[in-house]
Design a protein around this motif. Structure first.
Motif, PDB file in Angstrom:
ATOM      1  N   ARG B  79       0.814  -1.209   0.000  1.00 19.07           N
ATOM      2  CA  ARG B  79       0.000   0.000   0.000  1.00 19.07           C
ATOM      3  C   ARG B  79       0.853   1.267   0.000  1.00 19.07           C
ATOM      4  N   LEU B  80       1.931   1.216   0.789  1.00 25.04           N
ATOM      5  CA  LEU B  80       2.772   2.414   0.873  1.00 25.04           C
ATOM      6  C   LEU B  80       3.536   2.646  -0.426  1.00 25.04           C
ATOM      7  N   LYS B  81       3.883   1.558  -1.102  1.00 27.24           N
ATOM      8  CA  LYS B  81       4.574   1.693  -2.379  1.00 27.24           C
ATOM      9  C   LYS B  81       3.677   2.384  -3.397  1.00 27.24           C
ATOM     10  N   VAL B  82       2.388   2.038  -3.334  1.00 27.32           N
ATOM     11  CA  VAL B  82       1.446   2.599  -4.298  1.00 27.32           C
ATOM     12  C   VAL B  82       1.158   4.063  -3.992  1.00 27.32           C
ATOM     13  N   SER B  83       1.130   4.387  -2.714  1.00 29.02           N
ATOM     14  CA  SER B  83       0.715   5.723  -2.291  1.00 29.02           C
ATOM     15  C   SER B  83       1.633   6.811  -2.854  1.00 29.02           C
ATOM     16  N   ASP B  84       1.004   7.875  -3.347  1.00 29.93           N
ATOM     17  CA  ASP B  84       1.783   8.974  -3.922  1.00 29.93           C
ATOM     18  C   ASP B  84       2.343   9.890  -2.845  1.00 29.93           C
ATOM     19  N   LEU B  85       1.630   9.949  -1.726  1.00 25.72           N
ATOM     20  CA  LEU B  85       2.040  10.875  -0.672  1.00 25.72           C
ATOM     21  C   LEU B  85       3.294  10.410   0.048  1.00 25.72           C
ATOM     22  N   VAL B  86       3.458   9.093   0.151  1.00 24.83           N
ATOM     23  CA  VAL B  86       4.609   8.556   0.878  1.00 24.83           C
ATOM     24  C   VAL B  86       5.797   8.507  -0.071  1.00 24.83           C
ATOM     25  N   ILE B  87       6.851   9.244   0.269  1.00 28.80           N
ATOM     26  CA  ILE B  87       7.979   9.272  -0.655  1.00 28.80           C
ATOM     27  C   ILE B  87       9.019   8.203  -0.315  1.00 28.80           C
ATOM     28  N   ARG B  88       9.028   7.711   0.891  1.00 29.02           N
ATOM     29  CA  ARG B  88       9.986   6.663   1.251  1.00 29.02           C
ATOM     30  C   ARG B  88       9.447   5.965   2.495  1.00 29.02           C
ATOM     31  N   HIS B  89       9.642   4.643   2.568  1.00 28.25           N
ATOM     32  CA  HIS B  89       9.265   3.969   3.815  1.00 28.25           C
ATOM     33  C   HIS B  89      10.216   2.823   4.084  1.00 28.25           C
ATOM     34  N   LEU B  90      10.270   2.421   5.341  1.00 28.68           N
ATOM     35  CA  LEU B  90      11.174   1.352   5.762  1.00 28.68           C
ATOM     36  C   LEU B  90      10.472   0.509   6.824  1.00 28.68           C
ATOM     37  N   ILE B  91      10.500  -0.800   6.613  1.00 30.38           N
ATOM     38  CA  ILE B  91       9.923  -1.717   7.598  1.00 30.38           C
ATOM     39  C   ILE B  91      11.052  -2.565   8.169  1.00 30.38           C
ATOM     40  N   VAL B  92      11.161  -2.593   9.458  1.00 29.23           N
ATOM     41  CA  VAL B  92      12.216  -3.361  10.115  1.00 29.23           C
ATOM     42  C   VAL B  92      11.586  -4.243  11.179  1.00 29.23           C
ATOM     43  N   ARG B  93      12.010  -5.504  11.188  1.00 34.49           N
ATOM     44  CA  ARG B  93      11.530  -6.387  12.249  1.00 34.49           C
ATOM     45  C   ARG B  93      12.410  -6.189  13.474  1.00 34.49           C
ATOM     46  N   THR B  94      11.796  -5.968  14.627  1.00 32.95           N
ATOM     47  CA  THR B  94      12.597  -5.581  15.790  1.00 32.95           C
ATOM     48  C   THR B  94      12.610  -6.610  16.911  1.00 32.95           C
ATOM     49  N   ASP B  95      11.666  -7.554  16.929  1.00 34.70           N
ATOM     50  CA  ASP B  95      11.555  -8.402  18.135  1.00 34.70           C
ATOM     51  C   ASP B  95      12.798  -9.243  18.362  1.00 34.70           C
ATOM     52  N   GLU B  96      13.403  -9.752  17.280  1.00 36.41           N
ATOM     53  CA  GLU B  96      14.581 -10.599  17.462  1.00 36.41           C
ATOM     54  C   GLU B  96      15.752  -9.810  18.017  1.00 36.41           C
ATOM     55  N   GLU B  97      16.007  -8.657  17.409  1.00 35.13           N
ATOM     56  CA  GLU B  97      17.118  -7.839  17.889  1.00 35.13           C
ATOM     57  C   GLU B  97      16.890  -7.407  19.329  1.00 35.13           C
ATOM     58  N   GLN B  98      15.637  -7.067  19.624  1.00 35.74           N
ATOM     59  CA  GLN B  98      15.334  -6.610  20.983  1.00 35.74           C
ATOM     60  C   GLN B  98      15.588  -7.714  21.999  1.00 35.74           C
ATOM     61  N   SER B  99      15.235  -8.951  21.638  1.00 35.95           N
ATOM     62  CA  SER B  99      15.442 -10.045  22.588  1.00 35.95           C
ATOM     63  C   SER B  99      16.933 -10.278  22.804  1.00 35.95           C
ATOM     64  N   VAL B 100      17.733 -10.111  21.728  1.00 35.27           N
ATOM     65  CA  VAL B 100      19.186 -10.255  21.886  1.00 35.27           C
ATOM     66  C   VAL B 100      19.719  -9.169  22.816  1.00 35.27           C
ATOM     67  N   VAL B 101      19.241  -7.954  22.620  1.00 32.48           N
ATOM     68  CA  VAL B 101      19.677  -6.843  23.472  1.00 32.48           C
ATOM     69  C   VAL B 101      19.313  -7.116  24.924  1.00 32.48           C
ATOM     70  N   ASP B 102      18.069  -7.568  25.139  1.00 30.72           N
ATOM     71  CA  ASP B 102      17.640  -7.847  26.512  1.00 30.72           C
ATOM     72  C   ASP B 102      18.485  -8.933  27.139  1.00 30.72           C
ATOM     73  N   ARG B 103      18.811  -9.957  26.318  1.00 32.22           N
ATOM     74  CA  ARG B 103      19.590 -11.066  26.854  1.00 32.22           C
ATOM     75  C   ARG B 103      20.988 -10.606  27.270  1.00 32.22           C
ATOM     76  N   THR B 104      21.650  -9.837  26.379  1.00 34.10           N
ATOM     77  CA  THR B 104      22.998  -9.392  26.746  1.00 34.10           C
ATOM     78  C   THR B 104      22.950  -8.505  27.975  1.00 34.10           C
ATOM     79  N   ARG B 105      21.915  -7.686  28.070  1.00 36.93           N
ATOM     80  CA  ARG B 105      21.801  -6.787  29.213  1.00 36.93           C
ATOM     81  C   ARG B 105      21.630  -7.570  30.510  1.00 36.93           C
ATOM     82  N   SER B 106      20.734  -8.552  30.476  1.00 32.23           N
ATOM     83  CA  SER B 106      20.484  -9.302  31.713  1.00 32.23           C
ATOM     84  C   SER B 106      21.704 -10.140  32.071  1.00 32.23           C
ATOM     85  N   ARG B 107      22.398 -10.657  31.007  1.00 29.71           N
ATOM     86  CA  ARG B 107      23.581 -11.455  31.299  1.00 29.71           C
ATOM     87  C   ARG B 107      24.660 -10.593  31.938  1.00 29.71           C
ATOM     88  N   ARG B 108      24.767  -9.379  31.463  1.00 29.34           N
ATOM     89  CA  ARG B 108      25.790  -8.508  32.031  1.00 29.34           C
ATOM     90  C   ARG B 108      25.510  -8.199  33.502  1.00 29.34           C
TER      91      ARG B 108
END
Lengths: 102, 151
Positions: B79-108
């Motif tokens: 939908r965003l690709k089709v939309s004329d108003l949106v000139i650029r968009h980025l989708i990033v999956r975050t749950d995996e990275e966040q869990s790694v961050v949480d793990r390193t933090r708790s381990r530390r």
């Protein structure tokens, strides 16, 4: 703590400032070398999350020509340089960081 | 399959506030239809772009944190690709990275506590005690950006 710091320290074991006085480099340099030992910023400051939205964090690693600062200069460890690279590339897609300087 | 995604899109600077909120509701509707939820919306406002995208030199940035599946993100992407108003968009999956961050933090913190106990100290830092350690840290030759740069 100490152990990890040593292993991440860049600069090819040049030691701390003035710790070793005159250094006889392989390239025949005989003048005393005072080089600060480089330490990965992210390891030292315990920054786990290198986020593409965090401009304040990323900008020092993107000097004027907008190229990514190499590890040999910044001293960043391999793991964090990799994460930094992804973050910078994402930020570039969103026009937060330039690809090139015109 | 629940996953966490971050979606940032840049809306053309000509768009009115109403159009920006309209885009948000569109995304929200797609999310609801495909069984996802928008957890957080953050409008960064108008920013200068680091480089020109087509005719645009600035744009309005909107960040959405979305809880949902891959199909949902595919649809939003389309939908965003089709939309004329949106000139650029980025989708990033975050749950995996966040869990790694949480793990390193708790381990530390765990490691710190274990070592402190081994040294015969209480597991958490006592008030006033941390200051000396901080001074110690400063004396160490730490990463120093300007000096690293001019070599």
């Amino acid at each position: 703590m100490n152990g990890s710091k040593r292993s991440f320290g860049g600069g090819g074991g040049r030691g701390k400032t003035g710790a070793r006085g005159a250094q006889q480099g392989k390239d025949g340099q005989r003048r005393p070398m005072f080089r600060r030992r480089k330490v990965c910023k992210f390891c030292a400051d315990k920054i786990d999350d290198i986020n593409y939205k965090d401009m304040k964090l990323l900008m020092p690693f993107v000097p004027e020509r907008a190229k990514i600062l190499p590890r040999r200069i910044s001293g960043t460890c391999a793991l964090h340089q990799r994460k930094l690279r992804t973050a910078i590339m994402r930020a570039r897609q969103l026009a937060l960081i330039p690809y090139t300087a015109e | 399959m629940k996953r966490k995604y971050e979606l940032v899109y840049i809306v053309s600077p000509e768009a009115t506030d109403a159009q920006v909120t309209d885009l948000h509701t569109q995304v929200d509707q797609i999310a609801q239809r495909l069984g996802g939820t928008i957890e957080k919306t953050d409008n960064w406002g108008r920013r200068k772009l680091a480089y020109e995208i087509g005719p645009h030199k600035e744009g309005t940035y909107v960040l959405e944190t979305i809880d949902g599946g891959g199909e949902l993100m595919k649809e939003i992407d389309r939908r965003l690709k089709v939309s004329d108003l949106v000139i650029r968009h980025l989708i990033v999956r975050t749950d995996e990275e966040q869990s790694v961050v949480d793990r390193t933090r708790s381990r530390r913190t765990e490691n710190v506590r274990r070592r402190r106990v081994a040294r015969g100290l209480p597991p958490d830092r006592q008030p006033g005690e941390g200051q000396r350690a901080d001074v110690d840290d400063d004396r160490d030759d730490r990463f120093d950006m300007p000096e690293g740069l001019d070599r």
